[in-house]
Design a protein around this motif. Structure first.
Motif, short mmCIF file in Angstrom:
data_model
loop_
_atom_site.label_atom_id
_atom_site.label_comp_id
_atom_site.label_asym_id
_atom_site.label_seq_id
_atom_site.Cartn_x
_atom_site.Cartn_y
_atom_site.Cartn_z
N LEU A 1 -0.75 -14.58 -65.86
CA LEU A 1 -0.28 -13.21 -66.08
C LEU A 1 -0.30 -12.44 -64.76
CD1 LEU A 1 0.46 -12.23 -68.95
CD2 LEU A 1 -1.69 -10.94 -68.99
N GLY A 2 0.79 -11.74 -64.46
CA GLY A 2 0.83 -10.83 -63.33
C GLY A 2 1.19 -11.43 -61.98
N VAL A 3 1.41 -12.74 -61.90
CA VAL A 3 1.70 -13.34 -60.59
C VAL A 3 3.07 -14.02 -60.57
CG1 VAL A 3 -0.74 -13.65 -60.05
CG2 VAL A 3 0.53 -15.50 -61.14
N GLU A 4 3.98 -13.54 -61.43
CA GLU A 4 5.29 -14.18 -61.54
C GLU A 4 6.04 -14.20 -60.22
OE1 GLU A 4 3.92 -12.73 -65.47
OE2 GLU A 4 4.17 -11.77 -63.49
N TRP A 5 6.04 -13.07 -59.53
CA TRP A 5 6.80 -12.99 -58.27
C TRP A 5 6.17 -13.90 -57.21
CZ3 TRP A 5 4.88 -11.47 -53.52
CH2 TRP A 5 3.59 -10.90 -53.53
N LEU A 6 4.85 -13.98 -57.19
CA LEU A 6 4.15 -14.81 -56.21
C LEU A 6 4.41 -16.29 -56.48
CD1 LEU A 6 2.22 -14.34 -53.81
CD2 LEU A 6 0.32 -14.67 -55.40
N ALA A 7 4.42 -16.65 -57.76
CA ALA A 7 4.69 -18.04 -58.14
C ALA A 7 6.09 -18.47 -57.71
CB ALA A 7 4.53 -18.20 -59.65
N GLU A 8 7.04 -17.56 -57.86
CA GLU A 8 8.42 -17.85 -57.48
C GLU A 8 8.56 -18.03 -55.97
OE1 GLU A 8 12.62 -18.30 -57.36
OE2 GLU A 8 11.08 -18.71 -58.87
N VAL A 9 7.96 -17.13 -55.20
CA VAL A 9 8.10 -17.17 -53.74
C VAL A 9 7.37 -18.36 -53.14
CG1 VAL A 9 7.48 -15.98 -51.61
CG2 VAL A 9 8.51 -14.70 -53.47
N CYS A 10 6.15 -18.61 -53.62
CA CYS A 10 5.32 -19.65 -53.02
C CYS A 10 5.75 -21.06 -53.42
CB CYS A 10 3.86 -19.44 -53.39
SG CYS A 10 3.13 -17.95 -52.68
N PHE A 11 6.18 -21.23 -54.68
CA PHE A 11 6.44 -22.59 -55.15
C PHE A 11 7.77 -22.78 -55.87
CE2 PHE A 11 1.73 -22.11 -55.21
CZ PHE A 11 1.47 -22.93 -54.13
N GLY A 12 8.29 -21.74 -56.52
CA GLY A 12 9.55 -21.87 -57.23
C GLY A 12 10.73 -22.11 -56.30
N GLN A 13 10.90 -21.22 -55.35
CA GLN A 13 12.01 -21.36 -54.40
C GLN A 13 11.90 -22.63 -53.57
OE1 GLN A 13 12.17 -17.71 -52.15
NE2 GLN A 13 12.64 -16.46 -53.94
N PRO A 14 10.71 -22.97 -53.03
CA PRO A 14 10.60 -24.23 -52.29
C PRO A 14 10.91 -25.46 -53.15
CG PRO A 14 8.74 -22.81 -51.79
CD PRO A 14 9.48 -22.17 -52.92
N ALA A 15 10.49 -25.45 -54.41
CA ALA A 15 10.74 -26.60 -55.29
C ALA A 15 12.23 -26.85 -55.46
CB ALA A 15 10.08 -26.37 -56.65
N ARG A 16 12.98 -25.79 -55.68
CA ARG A 16 14.43 -25.95 -55.82
C ARG A 16 15.06 -26.40 -54.51
NH1 ARG A 16 13.45 -21.79 -59.67
NH2 ARG A 16 13.35 -20.19 -58.06
N ALA A 17 14.55 -25.88 -53.39
CA ALA A 17 15.07 -26.29 -52.08
C ALA A 17 14.82 -27.78 -51.82
CB ALA A 17 14.44 -25.45 -50.97
N LEU A 18 13.76 -28.31 -52.41
CA LEU A 18 13.41 -29.72 -52.22
C LEU A 18 14.13 -30.64 -53.20
CD1 LEU A 18 9.57 -29.33 -51.62
CD2 LEU A 18 11.23 -30.17 -49.95
N GLY A 19 14.92 -30.07 -54.10
CA GLY A 19 15.66 -30.88 -55.06
C GLY A 19 14.82 -31.36 -56.22
N LEU A 20 13.74 -30.62 -56.55
CA LEU A 20 12.89 -30.98 -57.69
C LEU A 20 13.45 -30.39 -58.97
CD1 LEU A 20 9.36 -30.34 -56.12
CD2 LEU A 20 10.70 -32.45 -56.11
N GLU A 21 13.14 -31.02 -60.08
CA GLU A 21 13.42 -30.45 -61.41
C GLU A 21 12.27 -29.50 -61.71
OE1 GLU A 21 15.90 -30.66 -63.40
OE2 GLU A 21 17.09 -32.34 -62.65
N TYR A 22 12.51 -28.22 -61.46
CA TYR A 22 11.42 -27.23 -61.51
C TYR A 22 11.48 -26.40 -62.78
CZ TYR A 22 8.71 -23.06 -60.41
OH TYR A 22 7.81 -22.01 -60.46
N ALA A 23 10.30 -26.15 -63.36
CA ALA A 23 10.19 -25.28 -64.54
C ALA A 23 8.93 -24.44 -64.42
CB ALA A 23 10.15 -26.11 -65.82
N GLU A 24 9.03 -23.20 -64.88
CA GLU A 24 7.87 -22.31 -64.94
C GLU A 24 7.43 -22.14 -66.39
OE1 GLU A 24 8.75 -18.57 -63.16
OE2 GLU A 24 8.50 -19.30 -61.10
N TYR A 25 6.15 -22.36 -66.60
CA TYR A 25 5.57 -22.04 -67.90
C TYR A 25 4.82 -20.72 -67.72
CZ TYR A 25 2.86 -22.29 -72.20
OH TYR A 25 2.30 -22.01 -73.43
N ARG A 26 5.48 -19.61 -68.07
CA ARG A 26 4.86 -18.29 -67.94
C ARG A 26 4.01 -18.01 -69.17
NH1 ARG A 26 9.01 -14.09 -64.95
NH2 ARG A 26 9.56 -15.45 -63.18
N ILE A 27 2.73 -17.84 -68.95
CA ILE A 27 1.84 -17.65 -70.08
C ILE A 27 2.03 -16.26 -70.69
CG2 ILE A 27 0.18 -19.20 -68.96
CD1 ILE A 27 -1.65 -16.70 -68.64
#
Length: 461
Positions: A368-394
């Motif tokens: 809870l509360g860290v959605e933007w941080l999760a996207e910047v730190c790991f979401g965007q890099p994961a897509r850049a690396l060609g990973l099948e990325y998914a977020e499970y937002r609690i």
């Protein structure tokens, strides 16, 4: 027949000459690329790779010319135009005295002057930068005698600050180091790393990676007492932001995918064995790495054992991975590179997603509360690396913050409104250091089943 007026002819010729002069001045001032110069390609031999690299940076980085070419005759030039970092260049021979953290440049004809720099990539964080060793660059007629002569240039930076946190080791250190080597050194491997806060545990943990950047022994600014001479030096590292490489700012249009290939090369001694193991797994279950967090750091997955059992029922072979400062990076790379999926709660350990092969599945459990941080730190890099990325937002019901503050408190009810645009230490501590997670197993199972389908396609490809 009328006779021509000689006066009018003179006036016409003068006017024509003025027009031609004006046109040349206009072209030089407003279209400098069209200037005739002995430096232009039409008057030189085929440009070298370094020439092409410099031109690429000049086209893409508006600060490059200002920093390193407008004052090209100065022995020391510093670029302080960036929000994340400063960088200085010593043009020509220099002597380093580690006991005073000073680089000396002999310039008998020029005026005495000095520059100072803290070579770390979090320039905007004053509290952190105050703990980074400040280096002095001095230009003058005299300097100390040289005891150790180096043929390769020096690249100087700090391994202080947040070093020790696995995310920051890469975000503030190795990714900027990769960018700097490929931007300012044109992928030149013959350079000497001069590092402050180069602690033994850090050097041992990242020894394979450091050797990929330089074949020379590291010079430790904190305990070396001998003076060192270099043909030139760069101080500071270039960063493009959080866990990213901007291809528009790198001569060879490099991306995070290239950095991942660099990691593969660094830890590729057992790559054949890893690929063989990965191929054998096609006849069995796909491997899922479940990243664990220790209880003392919070954001712990409280029902992790149940999550593991659900994943196994879906069809995964699950390996629990609890990295520590003593975890050998080669072992971590071998495990994750040969696996098919990784799941974990937002935290520094998810930086290991850099080791996943393109096409692998990466599920980030977002507190809870860290959605933007999760996207910047790991979401965007994961897509850049060609990973099948998914977020499970609690949801609020899956966070222990609900028990502490209640469902009507804005901390729980509307974290975005509570946070606003202010990510202060107080707010950060609430969401990063006060909550643990208990995922809804029914809901999480759907994510795992979808991941399994994607992995099966990935394995069969």
């Amino acid at each position: 027949m009328k006779r021509r007026d000689p006066g009018r002819m003179v006036i016409l010729m003068i006017s024509l000459a003025l027009l031609v002069t004006f046109y040349i001045i206009f072209q030089i001032n407003f279209f400098p690329d069209l200037r005739l110069s002995l430096n232009d390609t039409q008057y030189t031999t085929k440009p070298t790779p370094q020439d092409l690299a410099i031109r690429a940076i000049r086209r893409r980085d508006p600060h490059y010319d200002q920093a390193f070419h407008s004052h090209h005759t100065r022995p020391i030039v510093c670029d302080r135009a960036h929000d994340f970092y400063d960088i200085c260049k010593i043009n020509g021979p220099t002597v380093l005295d580690p006991t005073t953290s000073t680089f000396f440049v002999m310039d008998p004809d020029g005026p005495n002057f000095e520059e100072r720099i803290r070579p770390y990539t979090r320039k905007w964080e004053k509290s952190i930068m105050s703990r980074i060793k400040e280096l002095t660059l001095v230009s003058g007629p005299k300097g100390p005698p040289c005891k150790v002569q180096h043929e390769a240039p020096a690249l100087v930076f700090s391994a202080g600050g947040y070093t020790g946190n696995f995310f920051h080791d890469f975000n503030d250190g190795f990714i900027p180091l990769y960018i700097t080597v490929n931007s300012l050194f044109n992928d030149q491997k013959d350079l000497v790393l001069v590092i402050s806060k180069s602690r033994d545990w850090w050097v041992n943990k990242y020894s394979d990676l450091l050797r990929s950047f330089s074949k020379h022994p590291i010079i430790n600014l904190d305990n070396d007492t001998a003076t060192h001479c270099f043909p030139s030096a760069r101080l500071g590292l270039v960063t493009h932001g959080f866990m990213t490489i901007n291809p528009k700012l790198v001569p060879k249009s490099l991306t995070l995918t290239h950095f991942r290939a660099f990691l593969e090369k660094s830890y590729g001694a057992g790559s054949n064995r890893r690929r063989t193991g990965s191929n054998r797994s096609k006849a069995t279950r796909p491997r899922l790495v479940l990243v664990s967090r220790a209880g003392g750091v919070r954001r712990v997955l409280l029902n992790q054992n149940k999550v593991k059992r659900v994943a196994e029922k879906v069809g995964f072979y699950v390996v629990s991975f609890k990295p520590s400062a003593k975890t050998a990076l080669s072992s971590a790379y071998e495990l994750i590179n040969s696996s098919h999926a990784m799941v974990g709660v937002h935290g520094a350990a998810l930086t290991h997603s850099l080791f996943l092969r393109p096409g692998s599945v990466f599920i980030q459990v977002v507190p809870l509360g860290v959605e933007w941080l999760a996207e910047v730190c790991f979401g965007q890099p994961a897509r850049a690396l060609g990973l099948e990325y998914a977020e499970y937002r609690i949801t609020a019901q899956e966070s222990t913050l609900l028990e502490k503050y209640g469902k009507e408190d804005m901390i729980v009810k509307d974290p975005v409104a509570f946070r606003g645009t202010n990510w202060s230490n107080e707010i950060m501590n609430v969401y990063l250091k006060e909550q643990d997670i208990r995922v809804d197993l029914v809901r999480f199972r759907r994510y795992l089943k979808e991941a399994y389908k994607k992995i099966k396609r990935f394995m069969d490809h």
